[in-house]
Every structure is written in structure tokens, then in C-alpha cells.
Design a protein around this motif. Sequence first.
Motif, short mmCIF file in Angstrom:
data_model
loop_
_atom_site.label_atom_id
_atom_site.label_comp_id
_atom_site.label_asym_id
_atom_site.label_seq_id
_atom_site.Cartn_x
_atom_site.Cartn_y
_atom_site.Cartn_z
N ARG A 231 0.86 -1.13 0.02
CA ARG A 231 0.10 -0.08 -0.04
C ARG A 231 0.89 1.34 0.06
NH1 ARG A 231 -5.29 -1.06 1.40
NH2 ARG A 231 -5.69 -2.92 2.47
N VAL A 232 0.37 2.44 -0.19
CA VAL A 232 0.97 3.70 -0.31
C VAL A 232 0.81 4.27 1.10
CG1 VAL A 232 1.06 6.28 -1.18
CG2 VAL A 232 0.68 4.02 -2.75
N ALA A 233 1.78 4.56 1.78
CA ALA A 233 1.73 4.98 3.25
C ALA A 233 1.63 6.53 3.21
CB ALA A 233 2.84 4.49 4.09
N GLU A 234 2.52 7.08 2.30
CA GLU A 234 2.72 8.46 2.45
C GLU A 234 3.11 9.20 1.19
OE1 GLU A 234 4.57 12.17 5.38
OE2 GLU A 234 4.99 9.99 5.93
N PRO A 245 7.63 14.44 7.76
CA PRO A 245 7.02 13.32 7.68
C PRO A 245 6.01 12.98 8.70
CG PRO A 245 9.26 12.69 8.56
CD PRO A 245 9.33 14.38 8.40
N LYS A 246 4.85 12.42 8.34
CA LYS A 246 3.73 12.36 9.04
C LYS A 246 3.44 10.67 9.35
CE LYS A 246 2.83 16.67 9.40
NZ LYS A 246 3.22 17.40 10.84
N HIS A 247 3.96 9.71 8.78
CA HIS A 247 3.85 8.26 8.87
C HIS A 247 4.89 7.75 9.87
CE1 HIS A 247 2.71 4.02 8.38
NE2 HIS A 247 1.40 4.47 7.99
N PRO A 248 4.64 6.83 10.71
CA PRO A 248 5.61 6.23 11.60
C PRO A 248 6.70 5.54 10.88
CG PRO A 248 3.57 6.21 12.64
CD PRO A 248 3.19 6.68 11.38
N TYR A 249 5.90 4.95 9.81
CA TYR A 249 6.87 4.33 8.84
C TYR A 249 7.97 5.13 7.89
CZ TYR A 249 8.80 0.99 5.28
OH TYR A 249 9.51 0.15 4.44
N ALA A 305 -7.56 5.73 5.78
CA ALA A 305 -7.78 6.66 4.58
C ALA A 305 -6.55 7.45 4.55
CB ALA A 305 -9.08 7.41 4.34
N MET A 306 -6.41 7.85 3.03
CA MET A 306 -5.33 9.00 2.97
C MET A 306 -6.00 10.21 3.46
SD MET A 306 -2.32 8.66 1.51
CE MET A 306 -1.33 7.53 0.53
N THR A 307 -5.01 10.98 4.18
CA THR A 307 -5.57 12.14 4.92
C THR A 307 -4.71 13.17 4.15
OG1 THR A 307 -6.03 11.09 7.08
CG2 THR A 307 -5.47 13.70 6.88
N ARG A 314 0.24 13.68 1.32
CA ARG A 314 -0.90 12.95 2.06
C ARG A 314 -0.41 11.84 2.77
NH1 ARG A 314 -1.77 13.04 -3.27
NH2 ARG A 314 -2.02 10.62 -3.48
N ALA A 315 -1.03 11.42 3.75
CA ALA A 315 -0.51 10.06 4.50
C ALA A 315 -1.89 9.36 4.92
CB ALA A 315 0.16 10.60 5.75
N ALA A 316 -1.63 8.23 5.03
CA ALA A 316 -2.57 6.98 5.46
C ALA A 316 -2.27 6.75 6.95
CB ALA A 316 -2.58 5.78 4.48
#
Length: 336
Positions: A231-234, A245-249, A305-307, A314-316
Amino acid sequence: MNNLLSIENLRTTFKTYAGDVQAVRDVSLTVREGECLAVVGESGSGKSVTMLSVMRLLANNARIEGRAIFQGVDLLSLPEREMRRIRGKDIAMVFQDPMTGLNPTLTVGLQLREGMMYHLGLSRAEADKRAVELLNLVGVPEPERRLKQYPHEFSGGMRQRVMIAIALACNPRLIIADEPTTALDVTIQAQILDLLKRLKKEFNTSIIMITHNLGVVAGMADRVVVMYGGRVAEVGTVEEIFEEPKHPYTWALLRAVPRLDRSARERRLEAIPGSPPNMLQPPPGCPFHPRCPYAMNVCAAEAPAMTPLSDEHRAACWLLHPDAPPVEFPQEVTEA
């Protein structure tokens, strides 16, 4: 800039004796004219399979769903005969290992002129002349003599240059470069990346750079797609991904990059705990939640969902939900 390629809700599943491998799960992304889009993530995150799905270069046990709109045409619905006219001419691919990407039984000259004779209708003499120009362009010395040689007579860096020359032969609108600097020494890596940047600038060629090397991303990309578990994380501009960066990954990937501006003790590599998911049985919810130190109950129950965070960013992640507890990303990720 206009979108050159739009991938919409792409899903790629491999039928195996052990079960269905869900390699790519509902991936959507765009590539714009004249930009370099980096696709990053650990091995097994679905980066290469996504692009091989678009090129339709997967084995017969692959089932591909979704759409890949290139210049107004859905590549995934084209007959194979029409797809062959696009591969190499409009979209070219530079594979990770040039020794397997090049045919060891054919001369470099034959492999260079093959696509030009098929797609552009050039005669052998015209194709040889163009091949010499291409080898000069990518920095291969003595191109006339090199045309008669076989891939094993070239160094690793020179083989990669030949692969780039083949990719450029028909003036494609899009080049997909799959780990183009893997197994090359640092000096040759820099030369290959400088070459790709120059070609992008001079010919306005769009580039998709598949890599796990964030140093390559920082110096090459305009925008970045971070993938995990198919999946796309960010998604964001290179500045947004590295500075906000906004996603922990994404945080974990950035913390795993060695820092030369710190002491030996401070720049110790920080590995991401755990292992990538088994795509035969991917975890429910957010695929990163089993390894995420900030995971909540909802992360294991439902995929986020993507925010939207800006026009490009955008980040999920459930941490971005208004009701989520406040969490500050580690400051050391973006400290200079």
C-alpha cells in the motif's frame, strides 16, 4: 504540470500453491510530465511489482486489477500487440541488474538497434549511427568498437550505462528505473544519477525511481511515494517527506539513514523492529501496525484512508485523525 501516468486502485495478486500473494493492494499514484517520482520502501513493499504491473511484464500467475492511464489510454486493458508498441518506445525500463537485463549471447550493438528498427523503422545503418550517438551520450568511450562487444566485456557501471542507452533509444516519455545503482560503487552511482538528472533536464523525460536508498531520493526526486505492505503509506514533495514526515513508517525509514554529521555513537543505525508482513496473509487494518510503536486498537481493525496535509502531501495513518491522541514525530528525523 500535466499527469503523464495515473495509476488508479491497482491490485496485483499472484496465484501460488501456498495461496494468493497480495503483492499490491489498492495503489493509486500519479507521475507528471518532466518530474522524477521516487518510490521507496523496504524489500517486499510492492514497489517493483507496481511498475511491472503497469508494464505488464509479470508471470502468467499474476492477476492485475485497476487502471493505469498513460496519455489517455488504459495500459491494463490494451491488447498485447498494442502494449508491445508502447514498451520501449513510450515507456522504457532500466532493470536492477544489467547483467540479467542484457542478453549475454548478443552484442551490445544488436541489443541497442533492435528497438529502434522495430519501433522507429530505422535501417541497420541508421540504427548503428544512432547507437553510437547514444553510447556517447551516456558516457561509454569508443562507442564504435563497443557496439561489437558482448555484455560480459563491460564493467558493471558501463553495463548500466548501456541499459540507459537502450531505454533512451526511442525517446520515451517515461523511464522506470528499478534500483539503477544497486551493486555499483559510490563513484559510479553518482555518475549514473548525474546522467539521469541531465537526461531529465535536457529531454524533459519523466522518471520513476524505484529505490530503498533515501540518499538517492534526496538528490534526485521531485516527489516521493512511500510504500509498505503493498500500500501507499505517504506521498509528498521531497522536502515534505524529509522535513515534515507524518507516517511512523516514514519516520522509521529516515531514522535508519546513517548520519555523517554526528559522532560514531550518535549515528548508530536504528533498525525497524520486526519484519515486513507476509503478503500471503497480510495483517488487517494498517499493514504497519504490528511494528508501529504508536499503534492503537483501530490500527489493527481498519485500514486508514489517505489524509490530505497540503496540496501535495498525504498520509494514511490513524494518528492524523482528529480524535487521535497527539503524537510528535521524532525531532532527530529532520534535524540537520
